[in-house]
Design a protein around this motif. Structure first.
Motif, PDB file in Angstrom:
ATOM      1  N   ASP A   1       0.826  -1.210   0.000  1.00  0.00           N
ATOM      2  CA  ASP A   1       0.000   0.000   0.000  1.00  0.00           C
ATOM      3  C   ASP A   1       0.864   1.265   0.000  1.00  0.00           C
ATOM      4  O   ASP A   1       0.574   2.220  -0.723  1.00  0.00           O
ATOM      5  CB  ASP A   1      -0.933   0.014   1.214  1.00  0.00           C
ATOM      6  CG  ASP A   1      -2.031  -1.036   1.129  1.00  0.00           C
ATOM      7  OD1 ASP A   1      -2.262  -1.593   0.040  1.00  0.00           O
ATOM      8  OD2 ASP A   1      -2.653  -1.310   2.189  1.00  0.00           O
ATOM      9  N   GLU A   2       1.918   1.263   0.815  1.00  0.00           N
ATOM     10  CA  GLU A   2       2.813   2.425   0.879  1.00  0.00           C
ATOM     11  C   GLU A   2       3.501   2.663  -0.455  1.00  0.00           C
ATOM     12  O   GLU A   2       3.556   3.800  -0.951  1.00  0.00           O
ATOM     13  CB  GLU A   2       3.864   2.221   1.959  1.00  0.00           C
ATOM     14  CG  GLU A   2       3.326   2.275   3.369  1.00  0.00           C
ATOM     15  CD  GLU A   2       4.362   1.893   4.416  1.00  0.00           C
ATOM     16  OE1 GLU A   2       5.573   1.942   4.108  1.00  0.00           O
ATOM     17  OE2 GLU A   2       3.962   1.551   5.532  1.00  0.00           O
ATOM     18  N   LEU A   3       4.034   1.605  -1.053  1.00  0.00           N
ATOM     19  CA  LEU A   3       4.718   1.748  -2.335  1.00  0.00           C
ATOM     20  C   LEU A   3       3.726   2.105  -3.438  1.00  0.00           C
ATOM     21  O   LEU A   3       4.050   2.874  -4.344  1.00  0.00           O
ATOM     22  CB  LEU A   3       5.491   0.469  -2.685  1.00  0.00           C
ATOM     23  CG  LEU A   3       6.375   0.529  -3.921  1.00  0.00           C
ATOM     24  CD1 LEU A   3       7.367   1.687  -3.858  1.00  0.00           C
ATOM     25  CD2 LEU A   3       7.115  -0.795  -4.103  1.00  0.00           C
ATOM     26  N   GLY A   4       2.509   1.589  -3.345  1.00  0.00           N
ATOM     27  CA  GLY A   4       1.471   1.939  -4.317  1.00  0.00           C
ATOM     28  C   GLY A   4       1.155   3.424  -4.286  1.00  0.00           C
ATOM     29  O   GLY A   4       0.961   4.054  -5.335  1.00  0.00           O
ATOM     30  N   ALA A   5       1.116   3.999  -3.086  1.00  0.00           N
ATOM     31  CA  ALA A   5       0.864   5.434  -2.961  1.00  0.00           C
ATOM     32  C   ALA A   5       2.022   6.242  -3.553  1.00  0.00           C
ATOM     33  O   ALA A   5       1.800   7.262  -4.222  1.00  0.00           O
ATOM     34  CB  ALA A   5       0.646   5.806  -1.496  1.00  0.00           C
TER      35      ALA A   5
END
Length: 106
Positions: free
Chosen positions: A54-58
């Protein structure tokens, strides 16, 4: 499940990569969300992987929506980061899929 004592590694003991998953795994086990310590560790690992995804997706979404800055060097760096973030997302997706297929079942 009854609350039982699960021995934790000492703070300075970095011998195991699983050491960072002890507390979350113990919580899953104690709350009855996992049947075994191994299943709880897999659950904790999957939770961490999903959060990192999720963090890398953001970050990837932010990089993809940036308008050109007019600075060739900066735009090149942003493009390179976007490519690497995409590769990272694919790798994390693979790890999640692999962990799900290897998850310990009771």
């Amino acid at each position: 499940m009854t609350r039982t004592v699960i021995p934790f590694r000492r703070r300075g003991d970095k011998a195991s990569a699983l050491a960072t998953f002890d507390a979350p795994a113990a919580e899953l086990l104690a709350d009855g969300r996992a049947a075994t310590l191994s299943a709880a560790q897999f659950g904790a690992i999957l939770t961490r992987l999903r959060a990192q995804r999720d963090e890398l997706g953001a970050i990837f979404a932010d990089l993809e929506t940036r308008a050109p800055s007019g600075d060739t060097r900066l735009d090149t760096i942003n493009a390179d980061l976007s490519v690497e973030a995409s590769k990272g997302l694919a790798h994390i997706d693979w790890l999640i899929q692999h962990a799900e297929t290897c998850a310990v079942t009771p």
